[in-house]
Design an enzyme around this catalytic site. Sequence first.
Site, PDB file in Angstrom:
ATOM      1  N   GLU C  66       0.835  -1.192   0.000  1.00  0.00           N
ATOM      2  CA  GLU C  66       0.000   0.000   0.000  1.00  0.00           C
ATOM      3  C   GLU C  66       0.874   1.247   0.000  1.00  0.00           C
ATOM      4  O   GLU C  66       0.534   2.266  -0.601  1.00  0.00           O
ATOM      5  CB  GLU C  66      -0.950  -0.023   1.194  1.00  0.00           C
ATOM      6  CG  GLU C  66      -2.010  -1.128   1.119  1.00  0.00           C
ATOM      7  CD  GLU C  66      -1.503  -2.535   1.408  1.00  0.00           C
ATOM      8  OE1 GLU C  66      -0.378  -2.667   1.917  1.00  0.00           O
ATOM      9  OE2 GLU C  66      -2.235  -3.505   1.116  1.00  0.00           O
ATOM     10  N   ASP C  91      -8.829  -1.095   6.207  1.00  0.00           N
ATOM     11  CA  ASP C  91      -7.990  -1.656   7.270  1.00  0.00           C
ATOM     12  C   ASP C  91      -6.539  -1.793   6.818  1.00  0.00           C
ATOM     13  O   ASP C  91      -5.652  -1.961   7.653  1.00  0.00           O
ATOM     14  CB  ASP C  91      -8.507  -3.035   7.658  1.00  0.00           C
ATOM     15  CG  ASP C  91     -10.021  -3.057   7.823  1.00  0.00           C
ATOM     16  OD1 ASP C  91     -10.489  -3.338   8.917  1.00  0.00           O
ATOM     17  OD2 ASP C  91     -10.752  -2.784   6.831  1.00  0.00           O
ATOM     18  N   PRO C  95      -0.193   0.960   6.110  1.00  0.00           N
ATOM     19  CA  PRO C  95       1.156   0.987   5.530  1.00  0.00           C
ATOM     20  C   PRO C  95       1.356   2.160   4.568  1.00  0.00           C
ATOM     21  O   PRO C  95       2.496   2.531   4.287  1.00  0.00           O
ATOM     22  CB  PRO C  95       1.250  -0.353   4.775  1.00  0.00           C
ATOM     23  CG  PRO C  95       0.243  -1.241   5.435  1.00  0.00           C
ATOM     24  CD  PRO C  95      -0.872  -0.320   5.868  1.00  0.00           C
ATOM     25  N   HIS C 135     -11.268  -6.305   8.434  1.00  0.00           N
ATOM     26  CA  HIS C 135     -12.031  -6.029   7.209  1.00  0.00           C
ATOM     27  C   HIS C 135     -13.269  -5.218   7.548  1.00  0.00           C
ATOM     28  O   HIS C 135     -14.291  -5.319   6.881  1.00  0.00           O
ATOM     29  CB  HIS C 135     -12.467  -7.317   6.506  1.00  0.00           C
ATOM     30  CG  HIS C 135     -11.358  -8.210   6.097  1.00  0.00           C
ATOM     31  ND1 HIS C 135     -10.770  -9.098   6.958  1.00  0.00           N
ATOM     32  CD2 HIS C 135     -10.701  -8.344   4.923  1.00  0.00           C
ATOM     33  CE1 HIS C 135      -9.805  -9.765   6.319  1.00  0.00           C
ATOM     34  NE2 HIS C 135      -9.741  -9.316   5.093  1.00  0.00           N
TER      35      HIS C 135
HETATM   36  C1  LIG Z   1      -1.813  -5.184   4.251  1.00  0.00           C
HETATM   37  C2  LIG Z   1      -2.765  -6.004   3.469  1.00  0.00           C
HETATM   38  N1  LIG Z   1      -3.029  -5.667   2.192  1.00  0.00           N
HETATM   39  C3  LIG Z   1      -3.932  -6.377   1.473  1.00  0.00           C
HETATM   40  C4  LIG Z   1      -4.579  -7.451   2.007  1.00  0.00           C
HETATM   41  C5  LIG Z   1      -5.640  -8.225   1.206  1.00  0.00           C
HETATM   42  N2  LIG Z   1      -5.131  -9.561   0.832  1.00  0.00           N
HETATM   43  C6  LIG Z   1      -5.399 -10.632   1.607  1.00  0.00           C
HETATM   44  S1  LIG Z   1      -4.655 -12.017   1.008  1.00  0.00           S
HETATM   45  C7  LIG Z   1      -3.997 -11.184  -0.307  1.00  0.00           C
HETATM   46  C8  LIG Z   1      -3.137 -11.918  -1.306  1.00  0.00           C
HETATM   47  C9  LIG Z   1      -1.885 -12.466  -0.674  1.00  0.00           C
HETATM   48  O1  LIG Z   1      -1.203 -13.270  -1.601  1.00  0.00           O
HETATM   49  P1  LIG Z   1       0.068 -14.123  -1.179  1.00  0.00           P
HETATM   50  O2  LIG Z   1       0.943 -13.325  -0.307  1.00  0.00           O
HETATM   51  O3  LIG Z   1       0.677 -14.658  -2.413  1.00  0.00           O
HETATM   52  O4  LIG Z   1      -0.483 -15.284  -0.263  1.00  0.00           O
HETATM   53  P2  LIG Z   1      -1.445 -16.509  -0.667  1.00  0.00           P
HETATM   54  O5  LIG Z   1      -2.837 -16.033  -0.520  1.00  0.00           O
HETATM   55  O6  LIG Z   1      -1.109 -16.899  -2.051  1.00  0.00           O
HETATM   56  O7  LIG Z   1      -1.161 -17.587   0.309  1.00  0.00           O
HETATM   57  C10 LIG Z   1      -4.379  -9.854  -0.277  1.00  0.00           C
HETATM   58  C11 LIG Z   1      -3.992  -8.840  -1.282  1.00  0.00           C
HETATM   59  C12 LIG Z   1      -4.277  -7.759   3.356  1.00  0.00           C
HETATM   60  N3  LIG Z   1      -4.835  -8.802   3.976  1.00  0.00           N
HETATM   61  N4  LIG Z   1      -3.360  -7.025   4.043  1.00  0.00           N
END
Ligand SMILES: Cc1ncc(C[n+]2csc(CCOP(=O)(O)OP(=O)(O)O)c2C)c(N)n1
Lengths: 422, 422, 343, 343
Positions: C66, C91, C95, C135
Amino acid sequence: MSDQPRRNLPPLTLHVPEPRFRPGDAVDYADFDRGTAGAVARPPIDALPGGMRDHAYALIRVLDDEGAAQGPWNPRLSADRLRRMLRDMALTRAFDERMYRAQRQGKTSFYMKCTGEEATAIAAAHALDRGDMCFPSYRQQGLLIARGWPIGDMMCQIYSNAGDRLKGRQMPIMYSARDAGFFSISGNLATQYPQAVGFAMASASRGDSRIAACWCGEGSTAEGDFHSACTFASVYRAPVILNVINNQWAISSFSGIAGAENTTFAARGIGYGIASLRVDGNDILACYAVLDWAAERARGNHGPTLIEYFTYRAEGHSTSDDPTKYRSAEERGAWPLGDPIARLKRHLIVLGEWDDERHAAMDKDVAEHVRDEGRKAEAQGTLHDGLSQPFTTMFEDVFEEQPWHLKEQSEAMQAERKAAGI
Amino acid sequence: MSDQPRRNLPPLTLHVPEPRFRPGDAVDYADFDRGTAGAVARPPIDALPGGMRDHAYALIRVLDDEGAAQGPWNPRLSADRLRRMLRDMALTRAFDERMYRAQRQGKTSFYMKCTGEEATAIAAAHALDRGDMCFPSYRQQGLLIARGWPIGDMMCQIYSNAGDRLKGRQMPIMYSARDAGFFSISGNLATQYPQAVGFAMASASRGDSRIAACWCGEGSTAEGDFHSACTFASVYRAPVILNVINNQWAISSFSGIAGAENTTFAARGIGYGIASLRVDGNDILACYAVLDWAAERARGNHGPTLIEYFTYRAEGHSTSDDPTKYRSAEERGAWPLGDPIARLKRHLIVLGEWDDERHAAMDKDVAEHVRDEGRKAEAQGTLHDGLSQPFTTMFEDVFEEQPWHLKEQSEAMQAERKAAGI
Amino acid sequence: MGEAEPTRGMNMIQAINSALDICMGRDADITVLGEDVGYFGGVFKATEGLQKKYGKTRVFDTPITECGIIGVAVGMAAYGLRPVPEIQFADYIYPALDQIVSEAARLRYRSAGEFTAPITVRSPFGGGIFGGQTHSQSPEALFTHVAGIKTVVPSNPHDAKGLLIAAIEDNDPVIFFEPKRIYNGPFDGHYDRPVTPWAKHPQARVPEGYYRIPLGQAAVVREGEAATLLCYGTMVHVALGVAQETGIDVEVIDLRTLVPLDIETIETSVRKTGRCIVLHEATRTSGFGAELAALVQERCFYSLEAPVERVTGWDTPYPHSLEWAYFPGPVRLTQALKRVIGA
Amino acid sequence: MGEAEPTRGMNMIQAINSALDICMGRDADITVLGEDVGYFGGVFKATEGLQKKYGKTRVFDTPITECGIIGVAVGMAAYGLRPVPEIQFADYIYPALDQIVSEAARLRYRSAGEFTAPITVRSPFGGGIFGGQTHSQSPEALFTHVAGIKTVVPSNPHDAKGLLIAAIEDNDPVIFFEPKRIYNGPFDGHYDRPVTPWAKHPQARVPEGYYRIPLGQAAVVREGEAATLLCYGTMVHVALGVAQETGIDVEVIDLRTLVPLDIETIETSVRKTGRCIVLHEATRTSGFGAELAALVQERCFYSLEAPVERVTGWDTPYPHSLEWAYFPGPVRLTQALKRVIGA
Ligand SMILES: Cc1ncc(C[n+]2csc(CCOP(=O)(O)OP(=O)(O)O)c2C)c(N)n1
Ligand SMILES: Cc1ncc(C[n+]2csc(CCOP(=O)(O)OP(=O)(O)O)c2C)c(N)n1
Ligand SMILES: [Mg+2]
Ligand SMILES: [Mg+2]
């Protein structure tokens, strides 16, 4: 300033990465280079990071296509241990299946599977000591399961029911289990990374022997927390294992959006002078071996290790998305590194330590276990059964002691409920 | 979990880096490896980052100890250009001297010198096109000076006087000069990094030909902004040059606290798959050459470059600190890569294009220029002369249009001043 | 502000999507970026179809940082673009806070107008979807404390579109919080009743073309004499619901923009009613309701018959299973209203 | 709370240093980390001598990443240490906001007490040293909005030491903001007069040993009948100065802890005086003064003879050369006081 006259320069273009396959595309991994099982050297555990940079671009594999274990990374585990790891993976998958269905049945608001990635967490639970502290992301349920944590307790958390030790405060799957060395999961990606480094630094500064490990997805490596964790880990040579699960997807974004077109995720570690390994995440023997190497390295005060597990997220991101909307449905089947359970099963059979009947019996056994635990958990309520936690718990644990304003608010809530006749 | 009985493990220890020399220590750089001028290869500008990783650990040098230019990175600049670069460095140093004294005389609240690091900024101003946008930190005054920006204007900013285009709002040295392609300096470290990448991406997405460059110190590379900048730059192959000035100190912290014990700062780029170069920051020919390489690379849509300039902060961090409190006073003199002005002077003399008399005349000339501009600037006021900006300017530029609450506050301020008889 | 016809029934998501589409069609400088906003069209689908229509260099997925998203947007704005970044959930905006607070918000001021940051940060916020602590948050108060940022919260499809267009066209950074609980239908706080879709709501008749709702103008969505209810986002519907249920003749003001605030509309109303309640979902202490209460008593002191009350979320994280006990719903508002009216 | 003798004249820095020294001597879990806090002893010298005394593994310099500093501190706390990180200037706390707000503040709640974050974040804040926009901010309001954090601001050496010891011993995360303008001497806002050193101030007689000032307790630093001034940090001295200059018999309350607030002391005073002014240096809108004004009118409405006024910094960044026009000094306060008294 340049004093040349303004030159007639060609136009710049912006490169925006695009995955190879989108919905409807035929999937072809023919040019995918898996390397050869057993081919990557195993450095001594005190190797200097500068001397092993190539490991960040290789792919450590132990299990070959015939199911035999190859090369210097073969951890030579007992058949007993292998069977336990197999069962832990199977149990994790069965658990995922059931909780996914529970969400579809409206018993909980949310669920996330780790299908296809089970080896990464199960290997860690077996390679680390129980006292070592794990700082997981949301896809390491396998750690808890393999550490023998009751799945019934996990289910109660998912149902936010009366048995939920977290008092219904956390979204499903955001477990916390101090007794299992499993740190409270955060919804904010990668925050656990510097926390794990801090834990490791604290342990080192106290002359303890416990190390720490953390996990995040390849997508999450872009967060600043990842960078500060690597920086601190490198500077203070913290006894920590930094695990990156590269399952190639971050919700709908393919790993190229996190940088995979130009580098590996293991290579991130090189920049900090951290020993970095890249491993076949669907090969549990290889996963175990690298974790064991990293743990011994940390315990010997030789510093941190960053490990990329190359795997594939076989299912959707969570119950909230439909992966066929952004990637080819064929990818899962075509993925060249196979399925971790099938591969370990085959290995055990090749060793003469397993067979289809025992496998079927194991599957039945874990399914029954999950079903029994599920029933017991559901008996304590599910999300929409009505609220299982007294309202007042909401105002507890904000602080150690409740200050006046929370007392007042708690009382106001009681009055509100009374007025509403609830 | 591991089922081995809890092992009798040796205690961990925490490593906390310590600089080699502290106040009072004798300084010995005998084991310092400078490499050899001219020894590092110059890759083609479209080289893949994966093929040039060693460059992140080398040290590109052009000027040898005899003052001759060596090897493939010799930019073969005209004597005229070299003299202009020499003068720009001398002017920057003279400017620094004067403003430092001005602070000591209480004419301004704060000042920061770039003594010893002049080559890094002056080279950039000469290697980049004027339309290229610079996102500097607080130690790139040389960029503005070499782009021909009036030093009188810079002084007025430092004095927050009536001539300050920034209306006294910013701390001294936090210049902004859009017309010189010089982005507004922030007090928050490294924030300019992703901003530069964004500018470069915007330029690329519009088919423009302007590239962007940013600067930060080695200490600042630890900020999350640095990481997001590298990630974005890599993913979208942004036409940007990421410059890290490793002057070995971050206020009182030596570069080991930023990670230098285990890696170079250029190596950070490797992790992202970014072409990374490490250069002698006190060798202006080498600095020019790498910047020119990076600029051509960016213009050709071959992506970003990260450059570490290995140099030494010869003075204190700012007027607020005394470096003899945390490092050996001998370091400056013993620093093996010398002084950038002395080295270029020597080179020009070796070329037969310069001599001591012309150098003395130049020094006198820049000193007079600084003095004259200083007088003119001071005639417009210095910080404590009384407030040079109308109070109401304080309420302007918060938004494009002043909303009611700022109007009210502005009026309240007027009333307040009236009441106070000011 | 002239509203273009014809209108079409839209939910909030569709209205937001339409605003983005129209702005992008009119101005090539507008660029949409964020996690999953490209091919997928965003986790809430607000950017659906935009990448296909305007191309990958104008609508693209970003790495999950972010800080980087906003930092890059500031740089794009310095170039001359008008970025519209999405933060996937409010939420996750923390960052990015330094880039928003120290950079975007101050750029015009610190450069005396040389550089500006016309950025509109869109982000779904608020609770009510069992999103738990990470969330469900409503961090609007933080942004209202920072000089140089505008903060906007729409409460219906019609406003969402008009306000978003105005925000995107504004030359200052705007935080545009979208109450995710009402993306699909208005919600009066009766969580145990079936969801009403937007379909038949009058504010869901949205002009298909271009129109703006100026920032800084509140809407009196219900006129009344008994008390003034100051609210925004989801809480507007809770307020209207309580008005209807209790039959108490309240005046309901949908603030729409928190900074700059429409102080005139507020003062006029409170002078008339003499009673005031402020509502929000965020935690109470130092929430934007504190600012509203402070302002109202400062400026309408002699008209007030009762203290300004705050009906808000509690000073706890947003708890997953007890979210309806946290949410300031009809019961909490009705009780406060009775106190304020009875005082 | 028993105060140990003997006392010694200390300025704020010395008092803070003494608190750290005493805590570290008593509890081996206390660990100090931050930019330049080690060998150099911090840019304001608050940690001077500690590394030498307690060793490098308990007092050490960190990389320049505020996110990392707090993230690492949370992990250390999870291990069982009690970290006392320093953020070099409060203006640089934003990169750490996610780790503070989403992690440290919520850890106890989300883990139902399994994990806690007994961290004390020390940070110099406030203006008055010509620090410009990025060395002058007062971001306390942001933290008071977040459930699970305590916020403390001392106004003199005696309190600084006792409060810091209490903060470090507290089992919840505490943000401890040190008003840097009064590190060396009290400051009543008359910027054109010579600085008074702490030396002769009674509150600069500080016990050399261990003592605590409990969090959540305000101090009535001047009793009076005419109006209640609620303040903290530097503004306490401005309030006292104005009391003396104008001869108006105000009651001055030094809040000391913002969360949890000492509401009883505030209510008792306002009920007595019927008039109230809240003071802070931070920007006005959504500042902590808004919360105070909201609370006072909520709880003392029928005692109030005049609206609660706010005397604060303006809603602009803190401008470098005009900092004394921004600072809420004696003139601004006196004018407000006359309005409030005259109402
Ligand atoms: C700071 C933050 N930004 C965005 C999100 C929303 N979000 C939740 S899971 C995700 C994807 C994460 O992908 P990855 O790190 O590859 O993990 P995976 O789900 O593949 O295990 C996002 C963007 C969040 N939870 N926290
Ligand atoms: C976000 C942030 N944290 C801390 C500081 C305080 N600070 C100012 S300069 C500095 C040291 C920077 O060192 P380096 O990046 O090496 O640059 P140099 O001063 O050597 O040019 C620090 C810690 C700041 N300005 N911003
Ligand atoms: Mg992933
Ligand atoms: Mg430096």
